[in-house]
Enzyme design. Structure first.
Site, PDB file in Angstrom:
ATOM      1  N   ASP A 211    -108.594  -5.884 -23.519  1.00 48.95           N
ATOM      2  CA  ASP A 211    -109.323  -5.455 -24.720  1.00 48.95           C
ATOM      3  C   ASP A 211    -108.408  -4.699 -25.683  1.00 48.95           C
ATOM      4  O   ASP A 211    -108.498  -4.845 -26.899  1.00 48.95           O
ATOM      5  CB  ASP A 211    -110.511  -4.569 -24.339  1.00 48.95           C
ATOM      6  CG  ASP A 211    -111.621  -5.401 -23.698  1.00 48.95           C
ATOM      7  OD1 ASP A 211    -111.575  -6.643 -23.855  1.00 48.95           O
ATOM      8  OD2 ASP A 211    -112.502  -4.819 -23.043  1.00 48.95           O
ATOM      9  N   CYS A 212    -107.536  -3.872 -25.130  1.00 49.15           N
ATOM     10  CA  CYS A 212    -106.666  -3.078 -26.013  1.00 49.15           C
ATOM     11  C   CYS A 212    -105.368  -3.804 -26.357  1.00 49.15           C
ATOM     12  O   CYS A 212    -104.683  -3.439 -27.316  1.00 49.15           O
ATOM     13  CB  CYS A 212    -106.386  -1.715 -25.393  1.00 49.15           C
ATOM     14  SG  CYS A 212    -105.943  -1.779 -23.655  1.00 49.15           S
TER      15      CYS A 212
END
Lengths: 393, 140
Positions: free
Chosen positions: A131-132
């Site tokens: 996600d990051c």
């Protein structure tokens, strides 16, 4: 005149441009001519050096972050895998890692040399994506000038003495000591002998963690004892070990280094390695250090080993001196006369010792007192092959 | 003076014949044998420089060898030394049996004597920096 000098006193003289600096070869001549007492009074620093193949070498790279960002899982530099089991854009390119397309012709050492030469290097990396760090693939080019950080970190360099390799079998063998003809056809050795750093301070009285050194043309540091540091090796009266003993882990900024002193090599039927140039200044703190730094090739012995068996305990065929090795032939205990050749460059080692001497004379390089000295007692452990232990605690 | 370095390969049945004697006697050529391995009933090998005042004599001499059934290879290749890539380690000198590659004892730089080279190629295997290669007319 006091009986001892300190690092601080010597640095003060360097600052004022008053320090007398000699190379280890010059020191041996100086002591012969003027004696130990005078040498202690007037000589402040002796420079030592070596330029040889040091497999346990490599560079940490931080590539900087792309947009969108990637957490690199597999990294390839010019098709050579780099280890990236670290944070998102950190990688370690090991000198001996081989190209997935060119094999042993091109490896991690060549990537490092290409970076030093100012060449662009192809970076390809993949990732599972998070996600990051959403990016799953990156395909781009890097250069030493552009990259966020690049520093050499070599876990084992600068061996204190080594072996002499010969081959008793009836066929040629290809080793990391180069090709060895059968029937003792040639002998290969790899130490700068009387110029070699750890042979001029055999008990590590002035060299330790934090020592500032010449590394690949830049100012670097000793970071730790090297892997396989083996100080308890049999020694002669003058302190020099008769085979491979102490080692150093070293670190320095790749960006400040030069191809003149860092070179990639492909050893036939063996693999890739990196030639590294290292120079270490030895402060003449007391008369003991005068004696150690005036050592000559004729006083340094080294063990001859038969490499044909490929075993951990290769058969020993006696010892010879570096003076004999430098003469171009040695005579083994079995009576065989064997031509010799070095693997490390005395020519380059001399250049490094002279360059380091100039840096100190010009007040550009100061001595650093170690924050901790290297072990003189560490035991060298083998790896035994065994079954899993029965009992777990 | 014309000169050519050649490698001769003798069939076993030719080993007993005075071929080099005839070559010198009939064609007035100068011979310098660099390497020879000739024994009865074995294929023989011989590396030599053959020299003559006139190119014609040299060619005639070589034709004579061919007529005798000797295989003649002209060694027009040579070892090319690229000093730029050399780090002067000296590893090549340990494999060189003829002394064509030696380290200067003062400067510890490599000294190449092409005249002594037999083109065995072992130095190329010994050089891990790719500073030595086989080339024609001094080029890689």
């Amino acid at each position: 005149m006091s009986k001892e000098k300190s690092f601080a006193e010597i640095n003060k003289k360097i600052e004022k441009g008053e320090a007398l600096v000699l190379t280890a070869e010059e020191m041996a001549d100086f002591v012969d001519e003027y004696g130990v007492d005078t040498a202690f009074e007037v000589v402040d620093v002796v420079t030592t050096a070596t330029f040889g193949a040091m497999c346990s070498s490599g560079a940490f790279l931080n590539f900087g972050h792309s947009d969108p960002q990637i957490r690199m899982g597999r990294v390839y530099l010019n098709d050579v895998p780099a280890y990236s089991g670290l944070a998102a854009v950190d990688a370690y390119i090991g000198a001996t890692e081989e190209s997935e397309t060119l094999g042993a012709q091109y490896g991690g050492a060549h990537v490092i040399e290409d970076l030093l030469s100012g060449k662009e290097v192809h970076l390809y990396a993949t990732s599972k994506g998070t996600d990051c760090y959403p990016r799953k693939e990156i395909d781009t080019y890097i250069s030493l000038e552009e990259i966020n950080q690049a520093y050499l970190f070599n876990p084992r360099n600068c061996y204190q003495n080594y072996w002499v390799a010969v081959n008793s079998s009836d066929r040629i063998i290809y080793t990391y000591m180069g090709p060895l003809y059968g029937n003792y056809g040639n002998a290969s050795y790899s130490s700068a002998g009387q110029l070699s750093p750890l042979l001029n301070d055999p008990y590590y009285r002035t060299i330790g963690i934090g020592t500032r050194i010449f590394l690949g043309g830049a100012q670097g540091y000793i970071a730790w004892e090297g892997t396989q540091h083996n100080p308890v090796r049999q020694r002669r009266e003058n302190g020099t070990p008769v085979a491979a003993a102490g080692t150093l882990a070293v670190i320095g900024d790749l960006r400040e280094m030069s191809r003149e002193y860092i070179r990639a090599a492909s050893v036939k039927n063996y693999g890739v390695t990196l030639y590294v140039g290292i120079g270490i200044p030895i402060p003449i703190l007391d008369k003991e250090m005068v004696k150690y730094t005036s050592v000559r090739d004729k006083d340094i012995h080294v063990t001859v080993v038969d490499y044909s068996g490929g075993s951990r305990n290769n058969p020993v065929l006696g010892t010879v001196t570096y003076e004999e090795l430098r003469s171009g032939k040695i005579v083994l205990e079995n009576g065989r006369e064997v031509p010799t050749a070095p693997l490390s460059s005395l020519n380059k080692a001399r250049k490094i010792a002279l360059e380091l001497k100039e840096w100190i004379k010009r007040g550009e390089f100061f001595l650093e007192e170690p924050v901790q000295y290297l072990s003189r007692t560490r035991e060298f452990r083998p790896l035994e092959i065994r079954k899993a232990a029965d009992v777990y605690v | 003076m014309y000169s050519r370095r050649v490698k001769l390969i003798y069939r076993p049945d030719k080993v007993g014949e005075p071929i080099i004697y005839n070559l010198i006697k009939r064609f007035d050529v100068e011979i310098n044998i660099i390497h020879a391995r000739i024994s009865p009933d074995e294929e023989g090998k011989l590396v030599m420089d053959i020299k003559a005042e006139e190119i014609n004599d040299l060619e005639k001499g070589i034709n004579y060898l061919l007529m005798e059934g000797i295989e003649v290879k002209t060694l027009d290749k040579s070892i090319v030394y690229n000093e730029e890539d050399c780090v002067f380690c000296g590893a090549c000198t340990g494999l060189c049996k003829t002394g064509a590659l030696k380290m200067d004892e003062d400067s510890w730089e490599l000294v190449v004597d092409h005249g002594k080279c037999l083109l065995c190629g072992m130095c190329i295997d010994a050089c891990s920096l790719n500073a030595l290669s086989l080339g024609v007319n001094g080029k890689r």
